[in-house]
Structures are given as structure tokens and as C-alpha cells.
Design a protein around this motif. Sequence first.
Motif, PDB file in Angstrom:
ATOM      1  N   ALA A  66      -0.784 -16.052  -2.913  1.00  0.00           N
ATOM      2  CA  ALA A  66      -1.249 -15.850  -4.177  1.00  0.00           C
ATOM      3  C   ALA A  66      -0.923 -14.846  -5.041  1.00  0.00           C
ATOM      4  CB  ALA A  66      -2.847 -16.431  -4.431  1.00  0.00           C
ATOM      5  N   ASP A  67      -1.167 -13.620  -4.275  1.00  0.00           N
ATOM      6  CA  ASP A  67      -0.684 -12.538  -4.845  1.00  0.00           C
ATOM      7  C   ASP A  67       0.676 -12.355  -5.246  1.00  0.00           C
ATOM      8  OD1 ASP A  67      -3.172 -11.422  -5.045  1.00  0.00           O
ATOM      9  OD2 ASP A  67      -3.308 -10.595  -3.030  1.00  0.00           O
ATOM     10  N   ILE A  68       1.743 -12.743  -3.976  1.00  0.00           N
ATOM     11  CA  ILE A  68       2.864 -12.728  -4.494  1.00  0.00           C
ATOM     12  C   ILE A  68       3.386 -13.225  -5.596  1.00  0.00           C
ATOM     13  CG2 ILE A  68       5.215 -13.301  -3.274  1.00  0.00           C
ATOM     14  CD1 ILE A  68       3.931 -12.943  -0.832  1.00  0.00           C
ATOM     15  N   GLU A  69       2.929 -14.532  -5.792  1.00  0.00           N
ATOM     16  CA  GLU A  69       3.255 -15.421  -7.049  1.00  0.00           C
ATOM     17  C   GLU A  69       2.995 -14.637  -8.380  1.00  0.00           C
ATOM     18  OE1 GLU A  69       1.232 -19.159  -6.547  1.00  0.00           O
ATOM     19  OE2 GLU A  69       2.759 -19.559  -5.155  1.00  0.00           O
ATOM     20  N   ARG A  70       2.063 -13.838  -8.385  1.00  0.00           N
ATOM     21  CA  ARG A  70       1.616 -12.856  -9.762  1.00  0.00           C
ATOM     22  C   ARG A  70       2.730 -11.510  -9.788  1.00  0.00           C
ATOM     23  NH1 ARG A  70      -3.634 -14.416  -7.945  1.00  0.00           N
ATOM     24  NH2 ARG A  70      -4.006 -12.625  -6.846  1.00  0.00           N
ATOM     25  N   VAL A  71       3.563 -11.415  -8.749  1.00  0.00           N
ATOM     26  CA  VAL A  71       4.353 -10.194  -8.994  1.00  0.00           C
ATOM     27  C   VAL A  71       5.903 -10.758  -8.673  1.00  0.00           C
ATOM     28  CG1 VAL A  71       2.506  -8.614  -8.300  1.00  0.00           C
ATOM     29  CG2 VAL A  71       3.986  -9.532  -6.543  1.00  0.00           C
ATOM     30  N   PRO A  72       6.824  -9.627  -8.663  1.00  0.00           N
ATOM     31  CA  PRO A  72       8.051 -10.071  -8.606  1.00  0.00           C
ATOM     32  C   PRO A  72       8.295 -10.680  -7.035  1.00  0.00           C
ATOM     33  CG  PRO A  72       8.161  -8.032  -9.704  1.00  0.00           C
ATOM     34  CD  PRO A  72       6.692  -8.278  -9.464  1.00  0.00           C
ATOM     35  N   ARG A  73       9.228 -11.367  -6.823  1.00  0.00           N
ATOM     36  CA  ARG A  73       9.336 -12.022  -5.539  1.00  0.00           C
ATOM     37  C   ARG A  73       9.724 -11.070  -4.304  1.00  0.00           C
ATOM     38  NH1 ARG A  73       9.463 -17.106  -5.238  1.00  0.00           N
ATOM     39  NH2 ARG A  73      10.647 -17.105  -3.435  1.00  0.00           N
ATOM     40  N   GLU A  74      10.327  -9.683  -4.486  1.00  0.00           N
ATOM     41  CA  GLU A  74      10.573  -8.943  -3.506  1.00  0.00           C
ATOM     42  C   GLU A  74       9.175  -8.026  -3.341  1.00  0.00           C
ATOM     43  OE1 GLU A  74      12.542  -7.659  -1.313  1.00  0.00           O
ATOM     44  OE2 GLU A  74      14.493  -8.732  -2.175  1.00  0.00           O
ATOM     45  N   PHE A  75       8.657  -8.455  -2.454  1.00  0.00           N
ATOM     46  CA  PHE A  75       7.143  -7.831  -2.232  1.00  0.00           C
ATOM     47  C   PHE A  75       6.910  -6.551  -1.857  1.00  0.00           C
ATOM     48  CE2 PHE A  75       7.120 -10.105   1.819  1.00  0.00           C
ATOM     49  CZ  PHE A  75       6.859  -9.198   2.766  1.00  0.00           C
ATOM     50  N   CYS A  76       8.182  -6.122  -1.156  1.00  0.00           N
ATOM     51  CA  CYS A  76       7.942  -4.484  -0.908  1.00  0.00           C
ATOM     52  C   CYS A  76       8.191  -3.708  -2.067  1.00  0.00           C
ATOM     53  CB  CYS A  76       9.189  -4.142   0.377  1.00  0.00           C
ATOM     54  SG  CYS A  76       8.805  -4.984   1.790  1.00  0.00           S
ATOM     55  N   GLY A  77       7.243  -2.675  -2.134  1.00  0.00           N
ATOM     56  CA  GLY A  77       7.323  -1.653  -3.259  1.00  0.00           C
ATOM     57  C   GLY A  77       6.191  -2.071  -4.385  1.00  0.00           C
ATOM     58  N   MET A  78       5.326  -3.207  -3.821  1.00  0.00           N
ATOM     59  CA  MET A  78       4.386  -3.610  -4.827  1.00  0.00           C
ATOM     60  C   MET A  78       3.164  -2.439  -4.543  1.00  0.00           C
ATOM     61  SD  MET A  78       4.310  -7.609  -4.409  1.00  0.00           S
ATOM     62  CE  MET A  78       2.682  -7.517  -4.219  1.00  0.00           C
ATOM     63  N   TYR A  79       2.371  -2.399  -5.510  1.00  0.00           N
ATOM     64  CA  TYR A  79       1.042  -1.640  -5.133  1.00  0.00           C
ATOM     65  C   TYR A  79      -0.129  -2.658  -5.723  1.00  0.00           C
ATOM     66  CZ  TYR A  79       3.889   2.440  -4.512  1.00  0.00           C
ATOM     67  OH  TYR A  79       4.871   3.216  -3.883  1.00  0.00           O
ATOM     68  N   GLY A  80      -0.677  -3.014  -4.582  1.00  0.00           N
ATOM     69  CA  GLY A  80      -1.871  -4.143  -5.032  1.00  0.00           C
ATOM     70  C   GLY A  80      -3.206  -3.598  -4.475  1.00  0.00           C
ATOM     71  N   GLU A  81      -4.055  -4.427  -4.847  1.00  0.00           N
ATOM     72  CA  GLU A  81      -5.392  -4.250  -4.402  1.00  0.00           C
ATOM     73  C   GLU A  81      -5.641  -5.089  -3.222  1.00  0.00           C
ATOM     74  OE1 GLU A  81      -7.809  -1.950  -5.163  1.00  0.00           O
ATOM     75  OE2 GLU A  81      -6.242  -0.980  -6.520  1.00  0.00           O
ATOM     76  N   PHE A  82      -6.454  -4.879  -1.905  1.00  0.00           N
ATOM     77  CA  PHE A  82      -6.695  -5.882  -1.063  1.00  0.00           C
ATOM     78  C   PHE A  82      -7.988  -5.688  -0.775  1.00  0.00           C
ATOM     79  CE2 PHE A  82      -2.119  -4.950  -0.631  1.00  0.00           C
ATOM     80  CZ  PHE A  82      -1.512  -6.307  -0.532  1.00  0.00           C
ATOM     81  N   ASP A  83      -8.556  -6.735  -0.312  1.00  0.00           N
ATOM     82  CA  ASP A  83     -10.018  -6.665   0.107  1.00  0.00           C
ATOM     83  C   ASP A  83      -9.986  -6.119   1.685  1.00  0.00           C
ATOM     84  OD1 ASP A  83      -9.705  -8.609   2.157  1.00  0.00           O
ATOM     85  OD2 ASP A  83      -9.604  -9.904   0.533  1.00  0.00           O
ATOM     86  N   ALA A  84     -11.179  -5.664   2.229  1.00  0.00           N
ATOM     87  CA  ALA A  84     -11.169  -4.839   3.434  1.00  0.00           C
ATOM     88  C   ALA A  84     -10.789  -5.627   4.562  1.00  0.00           C
ATOM     89  CB  ALA A  84     -12.555  -4.340   3.499  1.00  0.00           C
ATOM     90  N   GLU A  85     -11.040  -6.803   4.510  1.00  0.00           N
ATOM     91  CA  GLU A  85     -11.033  -7.778   5.486  1.00  0.00           C
ATOM     92  C   GLU A  85      -9.459  -8.010   5.879  1.00  0.00           C
ATOM     93  OE1 GLU A  85     -11.775 -12.545   6.698  1.00  0.00           O
ATOM     94  OE2 GLU A  85     -12.721 -11.604   4.804  1.00  0.00           O
ATOM     95  N   ILE A  86      -8.787  -8.201   4.519  1.00  0.00           N
ATOM     96  CA  ILE A  86      -7.248  -8.310   4.975  1.00  0.00           C
ATOM     97  C   ILE A  86      -6.470  -7.122   5.411  1.00  0.00           C
ATOM     98  CG2 ILE A  86      -5.061  -8.516   3.795  1.00  0.00           C
ATOM     99  CD1 ILE A  86      -6.052 -11.397   4.049  1.00  0.00           C
ATOM    100  N   VAL A  87      -6.868  -6.000   5.067  1.00  0.00           N
ATOM    101  CA  VAL A  87      -6.411  -4.548   5.510  1.00  0.00           C
ATOM    102  C   VAL A  87      -6.835  -4.420   6.688  1.00  0.00           C
ATOM    103  CG1 VAL A  87      -6.514  -2.108   5.227  1.00  0.00           C
ATOM    104  CG2 VAL A  87      -6.393  -3.500   3.059  1.00  0.00           C
ATOM    105  N   SER A 140       0.893  -1.098  -0.066  1.00  0.00           N
ATOM    106  CA  SER A 140      -0.188   0.041  -0.219  1.00  0.00           C
ATOM    107  C   SER A 140       1.023   1.351   0.084  1.00  0.00           C
ATOM    108  CB  SER A 140      -0.977   0.069   1.378  1.00  0.00           C
ATOM    109  OG  SER A 140      -0.433  -0.018   2.226  1.00  0.00           O
ATOM    110  N   ARG A 141       2.017   1.188   0.835  1.00  0.00           N
ATOM    111  CA  ARG A 141       2.890   2.457   0.758  1.00  0.00           C
ATOM    112  C   ARG A 141       4.054   2.385  -0.082  1.00  0.00           C
ATOM    113  NH1 ARG A 141       1.851   1.302   6.352  1.00  0.00           N
ATOM    114  NH2 ARG A 141       3.865   0.645   6.497  1.00  0.00           N
ATOM    115  N   GLY A 142       4.378   1.384  -0.661  1.00  0.00           N
ATOM    116  CA  GLY A 142       5.634   1.113  -1.390  1.00  0.00           C
ATOM    117  C   GLY A 142       6.894   0.813  -0.762  1.00  0.00           C
TER     118      GLY A 142
END
Length: 357
Positions: A330-351, A77-79
Motif C-alpha cells: 500500500a505504501d509502494i502504490e503511493r510512491v514511484p515504483r522504484e522503492f529503493c531511495g524512498m524515505y518513508g515512515e514505518f511503524d515499529a512492528e514492521i521495522v 530508511s537508508r535511501g
Amino acid sequence: MDKLDRIRGCLLGGAVGDALGAPVEFMGWADIQARFGPKGITEFAPAYGQKGAVTDDTQMMLFTAEGLLRAFVGGSSRGICHVPAVIHHALLRWLLTQDYAPVADVQSTGWLIKHQALWSRRAPGNTCIQALAAAKRFGEPAQNDSKGCGAVMRVAPCAFFGNAFEYASESGRLTHGHPSGHLAAGIFADVLQRMVEQGDSLDHALTESLERYGRVVGMDEVRSALERVLFYFYEGFRPTPERIARLGGGWVAEEALAIGVWCALFADSLEHGVVMAVNHDGDSDSTGLIAGHLLGAKCGVGAIPAQWLAQVELRDVIERVAADIERVAADIERVPREFCGMYGEFDAEIVRDYPGD
């Protein structure tokens, strides 16, 4: 098996190993036999007022998982994020459940700390308590030379995120300053990750992990202990309480990891491996937990005896955490393995459940 089954198997397998070893954690092999018979303890026995009770090992494993999940949310969320610092904050929430007041300012947010069953002292290790209580800032390494097993026993969730070795070893340094104390945690998480993601056998995963990380500075004791049990495996030297005693008691990191791996290598089933891993002179709950994590990752949750699953404490919490890890993995597998710096969509429950701090 799908990934969720391996995650559930790993986390619940560790918990049942912890619970089987809890009643005999501070007993010698002769005392275990005197109380439970010549085969030692083979079924759950009362500890902390109930059968199936887990110890600080499983408690801290859950808060480590929470820290990883919150780092994923915060970094996406913050990059930016520093994963060990977020894990540190989570471990300080565990410290609050043990009735200690940390120096750092800790936020009691998220759902895990509100689960009342976690507010129970289960013989927490002095090193973890002292290092966490003294920390002035999140991510500050421990100022000690301890190589106790308190870092190894909590890092299994790192296996389900990228850079398992780094996250496990760096978060291990939060409490254990000796290289063996935190590098053993890194090797353990890396082996688990290879088993889960690549389907490697335990001996192959361990060999590959040692090839990759075995020459890291400070790894000598850990590498030597693990090469020793690999030799035992290839030569057919099965673990017995007497042979385990010659390897060590498991109170320090490299011994606990080696004992858990040795028993898992020779296990005919998850039950068999965990029973071997708790019946010896030494830190039975931690070695049982390590073997249970490995065999659960290998065999899935279906390998855990039904009576153990029915009785193990915090099963609902562990199941929920496993499901949440699978969702974000499952989201990590769709993006580069360094997850910090990603900008993703999350459902309200996880947040809501894992605010990113």
C-alpha cells in the motif's frame, strides 16, 4: 476481491499445491495410480510425518518474501539498497534452517527464522544448497549452469512489488546460472503481477509478458515452452498425465513453469487445476505450487478448499507474511515504483520484524 485477498490466495494457493504434490514428488504416474487410485492423488496424504506438509518450495518462498520486505524497509530508511542482495541474505537464513553453514556472515535477525516449524529439511534441491553455501558475498550470482526449477518455485512474492521481472530473475541468478533457470522465474513473477495489479486473465497476462520479455537474451527455451502451452490452450488440448509427460517432467525451470501454466489455463477451479498439476511423472510439488500460485492470484483465498486450508502447514506464517506484504505494498502504490531511495515512515512492528539488511 481486494489486493490482500489476491496476495493471500496466491501464497496459500501455492502452499496447498506444494502440499498436495509433496507425497508424490519422486513418484511416477503409474506408481501414483497404484497407491492412490486411477485418478491419482486428490487429497492431502502424509508426507514428512503429517498431512498438509509443505516442502522446501514454500519455505524458500517465505524467505524470499522476507527479503523483499526487508529491502523495502532498508531502502526506505537508508535511501539505498540492492534488492537481490537482501533477498540473498534472507535465503541464507533459510540455509541455516537446513543445518548448513554458509561462507558469508549471516545475521539471524527478524521473526521468520525464529519460527521453529521452518527448521525442517524437506528434500531441498542440491543446486540451491550448493550455490547458497558457496556464496562469499550477498548478491553474488551462482557459479553454475543449472536451470532446475529451484528459482521459479520461490519467486511469487516478487509479484507484489515493483519491477517483478527484474527482482525475480536477478534473485533467481543467486542459485541458478543458466538463463532458463532465472529468466523463467522473471516471467512467472511478471505474469502474476499482471494478474494481481491489472486483473488480467492468465492467457492475456502471459501473452503480454512474452511480448515484453520474450526476446530477452537467453529466453528462447522459456518462450518456446510457454508458447507451446498457449497453443494447446487455444486449440483445446487439455493436460493429461500422458500429455504432460511429453512436455517434460518439470525438473527444469521452463518445463515446471509450462506445466503449471498449462494446468492453470484449463482449470475449472483451483482444486481442479492443482490436482491436474501434481498427477504426472515429474516434480509434482513444484508444478502444483506454480498452478496454485496462479489460480490463487486469479480467484483469491476463497477458492481454496476448506479442508486444504485447515490442514496446510505454516498457514499462520503465510497469512502473516501476506498481511505484511499488503501493508507495505500500500505504501509502494503511493510512491514511484522504484522503492529503493524512498524515505518513508514505518511503524515499529514492521521495522522490528523486517530489519533492513
